[in-house]
Design an enzyme around this catalytic site. Sequence first.
Site, PDB file in Angstrom:
ATOM      1  N   HIS A 188       0.849  -1.194   0.000  1.00 26.78           N
ATOM      2  CA  HIS A 188       0.000   0.000   0.000  1.00 26.78           C
ATOM      3  C   HIS A 188       0.880   1.238   0.000  1.00 26.78           C
ATOM      4  O   HIS A 188       1.650   1.470   0.934  1.00 26.78           O
ATOM      5  CB  HIS A 188      -0.927  -0.030   1.219  1.00 26.78           C
ATOM      6  N   ARG A 190       0.740   4.466   0.426  1.00 23.91           N
ATOM      7  CA  ARG A 190       0.819   5.557   1.403  1.00 23.91           C
ATOM      8  C   ARG A 190       1.408   5.135   2.742  1.00 23.91           C
ATOM      9  O   ARG A 190       1.612   5.966   3.620  1.00 23.91           O
ATOM     10  CB  ARG A 190      -0.580   6.112   1.621  1.00 23.91           C
ATOM     11  N   GLU A 191       1.661   3.833   2.919  1.00 24.13           N
ATOM     12  CA  GLU A 191       2.095   3.339   4.224  1.00 24.13           C
ATOM     13  C   GLU A 191       3.619   3.437   4.326  1.00 24.13           C
ATOM     14  O   GLU A 191       4.344   2.441   4.392  1.00 24.13           O
ATOM     15  CB  GLU A 191       1.557   1.913   4.425  1.00 24.13           C
ATOM     16  N   ARG A 252      -3.279   4.480  -2.320  1.00 23.33           N
ATOM     17  CA  ARG A 252      -3.099   3.152  -1.708  1.00 23.33           C
ATOM     18  C   ARG A 252      -2.699   2.090  -2.733  1.00 23.33           C
ATOM     19  O   ARG A 252      -1.842   1.235  -2.474  1.00 23.33           O
ATOM     20  CB  ARG A 252      -4.426   2.754  -1.054  1.00 23.33           C
ATOM     21  N   ASN A 268      -2.984  -5.962  -2.206  1.00 21.49           N
ATOM     22  CA  ASN A 268      -3.275  -6.889  -1.107  1.00 21.49           C
ATOM     23  C   ASN A 268      -4.706  -7.429  -1.162  1.00 21.49           C
ATOM     24  O   ASN A 268      -5.274  -7.845  -0.161  1.00 21.49           O
ATOM     25  CB  ASN A 268      -3.016  -6.229   0.251  1.00 21.49           C
ATOM     26  N   ARG A 269      -5.279  -7.447  -2.342  1.00 18.59           N
ATOM     27  CA  ARG A 269      -6.516  -8.184  -2.617  1.00 18.59           C
ATOM     28  C   ARG A 269      -6.346  -9.027  -3.890  1.00 18.59           C
ATOM     29  O   ARG A 269      -7.303  -9.573  -4.395  1.00 18.59           O
ATOM     30  CB  ARG A 269      -7.709  -7.227  -2.825  1.00 18.59           C
ATOM     31  N   HIS A 321       2.607  -3.402   6.953  1.00 14.44           N
ATOM     32  CA  HIS A 321       1.671  -2.326   6.621  1.00 14.44           C
ATOM     33  C   HIS A 321       1.679  -1.322   7.770  1.00 14.44           C
ATOM     34  O   HIS A 321       2.295  -1.549   8.805  1.00 14.44           O
ATOM     35  CB  HIS A 321       0.241  -2.880   6.484  1.00 14.44           C
ATOM     36  N   TYR A 323      -1.611   1.245   9.565  1.00 14.88           N
ATOM     37  CA  TYR A 323      -1.206   1.401  10.926  1.00 14.88           C
ATOM     38  C   TYR A 323      -2.288   0.807  11.806  1.00 14.88           C
ATOM     39  O   TYR A 323      -3.396   0.512  11.312  1.00 14.88           O
ATOM     40  CB  TYR A 323      -1.031   2.910  11.270  1.00 14.88           C
ATOM     41  N   TYR A 373     -10.830  -7.362   9.977  1.00 14.13           N
ATOM     42  CA  TYR A 373     -11.972  -7.583   9.091  1.00 14.13           C
ATOM     43  C   TYR A 373     -11.567  -8.635   8.075  1.00 14.13           C
ATOM     44  O   TYR A 373     -10.382  -8.931   7.907  1.00 14.13           O
ATOM     45  CB  TYR A 373     -12.414  -6.301   8.378  1.00 14.13           C
ATOM     46  N   GLU A 395       0.725  -4.462  11.269  1.00 14.56           N
ATOM     47  CA  GLU A 395       0.259  -3.083  11.102  1.00 14.56           C
ATOM     48  C   GLU A 395       1.033  -2.265  12.123  1.00 14.56           C
ATOM     49  O   GLU A 395       0.773  -2.354  13.322  1.00 14.56           O
ATOM     50  CB  GLU A 395      -1.247  -2.971  11.385  1.00 14.56           C
TER      51      GLU A 395
HETATM   52  O1  0X9 Z   1      -6.674  -4.083   4.388  1.00 12.27           O
HETATM   53  C1  0X9 Z   1      -5.490  -4.451   4.335  1.00 12.27           C
HETATM   54  O2  0X9 Z   1      -4.972  -4.894   3.317  1.00 12.27           O
HETATM   55  C2  0X9 Z   1      -4.629  -4.367   5.597  1.00 12.27           C
HETATM   56  N1  0X9 Z   1      -4.893  -3.147   6.316  1.00 12.27           N
HETATM   57  S1  0X9 Z   1      -4.400  -1.719   5.687  1.00 12.27           S
HETATM   58  O3  0X9 Z   1      -4.922  -0.661   6.492  1.00 12.27           O
HETATM   59  N2  0X9 Z   1      -2.826  -1.635   5.787  1.00 12.27           N
HETATM   60  O4  0X9 Z   1      -4.812  -1.656   4.336  1.00 12.27           O
HETATM   61  C3  0X9 Z   1      -4.966  -5.504   6.514  1.00 12.27           C
HETATM   62  C4  0X9 Z   1      -4.837  -6.858   5.928  1.00 12.27           C
HETATM   63  C5  0X9 Z   1      -4.954  -7.915   6.992  1.00 12.27           C
HETATM   64  N3  0X9 Z   1      -5.842  -8.952   6.662  1.00 12.27           N
HETATM   65  C6  0X9 Z   1      -7.171  -8.958   6.995  1.00 12.27           C
HETATM   66  N4  0X9 Z   1      -7.695  -8.004   7.681  1.00 12.27           N
HETATM   67  N5  0X9 Z   1      -7.893  -9.973   6.625  1.00 12.27           N
HETATM   68 ZN    ZN Z   2      -1.785  -1.693   4.071  1.00  9.19          ZN
END
Ligand code: 0X9
Ligand code: ZN
Length: 595
Positions: A188, A190-191, A252, A268-269, A321, A323, A373, A395
Amino acid sequence: MHASPRLRWCVSASLGALSLVAGAASADDAIGPYENFKWVTVQIDSPESLLAVSQLGESLACQAGPGPVDFVIEPDAMEALEALGVPYVLRSNNIQHEIDEETRANELARAERGQDFFATYRTIGEIWTYLDTLAALDTVPNPPGHIIEKFNTGDSVQGRNIYGLRIATPTPLGAPPKPVFLISATQHAREWAAGSSAMWIADRLCREYGIDPVVTQLLDNVDFHIIPIVNPDGYNHTFPTAQGGGNTRLWRKNRRLNSGGSFGVDLNRNWSVGWGLNGGSSTSQTSDTYRGTAAFSEPEAAAVSDYALTLSPLKAHIDIHTYSQLVLGPWGYTTTAPPRTSELNPLAAAMVSAIESVNGTNWTGGQASTTLYVASGVAPDWTFQTMNALSWTFELRDTGTFGFTLPASQIVPAATEAWAGIVALAQHIQVRLRLNLSGPPSSLALSTPANFGVSITTENQYTLQADSANLMWREGDSGAYNEVPLTGGPTNFTATLPAFGCGRTINYFVQATANDGLIVRTPTSNDLSASTPACPGCLGDANGDMNIDFKDITTILSHWGMSGAAPFDGDADYNGVVDFQDITIALGAWGGGCG
Ligand code: 0X9
Ligand code: ZN
């Protein structure tokens, strides 16, 4: 900036689009693209109020729900927000001020602290150059045997290389390869503190071998591969124009031009494990969690995963990542519990307490999907599932005071915390005991115990816990294992499988416990298996289950019916009828089993 620790900051792509318009309208570079955008925290109490506020700006939360939610509100929409009557707090009348303030502080730090690479956040060019600086350190003959290699995993959408650094020491000829630890960061854009922390960890591993006993011990036993900026295009996009960037600090995603004209896929998706499942990503191209057209559609995620596949044996992976101060384990894509929880949970706890002990910050560990989440297609789910590595998301700092725009003065504190977590995990994957089996059987003589040799040697100052070496066996693939202590020792042991009857398949492995309580097993994941000879065919075993019992009678009776002209095989008493009396006679004559 303030946000609840559980609130995710997901400025959407459409904010980027708005900012482009705003930026284009401005001839003056001093006026940034977020000029006069407001930052408010709105108390959301219903889907209706969320929808209404969403018309006026962009939520900064990936998955906004009831409670306080941060929004970036368009410059002329405050009256409309007021008219909605929802409670809100104005955080900033002009969000560009916060961004400008951060830029000024970074520039000041750059000027004041001169050469110190970690005094300020670095551009993509500076980071790649610094990897060369670190790689050049391995030609220094003292201390010897320190390998530092810069590698390229592949190219980004815009054709930038995605570099990394391997930091290791030579493995003696014939010795098994060391466990591998992969650190990835800044999927991401901005991190920024994720990238600076990965670089700081690389720097420490490169400079302190032979100096810091922790670094020396780790590098003697673990190979590190660090990819500090997985998303170089997006990262560059977050930097000021004056530094060659795209001046969009809160970007992001990557910089894919989507078919609808918007930019970006959330890297990250985009990983293949769980991709697109359970609502943990978006199909909307403008969403900040847009998953892309297919798993690994994005070259950045594909390059890093292809590189990971070359690492053997990959034992640990941390994806950094910011935060919220969290250690997030598998699974991300489902709330179902993952395998290996008996290993994952204490390790997450160990990382959390190691991190907390550095500066006294509060961290939380847990399964990603339930602690934060559900997010599907995330990198650690992929390394955990595909490569059997112990994988987490870190994080880093903070919990919302500054959020993504963490001051440069916190680069080193954030990195030392990440380092403490990495050290805790790296110590776990180090070799403690080596278990070598000599002649483990795959076939067993009938009704005869079988012996084989086991040698157990210790490494890295670990010792073998007394009486902890056991042969573990069970029949089939489920249920508890039977435990048979190994005999002999202290190095050479004998393992003994007990005697079994015909037609049995036994699964087994050998395990021992190191003095720190970690159980080591061989083979590491799959069981060995050994079988006794097949049973001779038995006339009475009508259903072939290797036992003569009443079930066979049922088979026989249904095959023959209850009457017919004698003699039949099932008519044990030759009375012309096949019935239960025959069973009694049959069992009496033949005994109760085949084996
Ligand atoms: O959403 C994300 O990809 C991560 N958080 S962020 O704020 N850095 O974007 C968290 C990913 C961790 N995995 C799950 N929450 N399932
Ligand atoms: Zn992230």
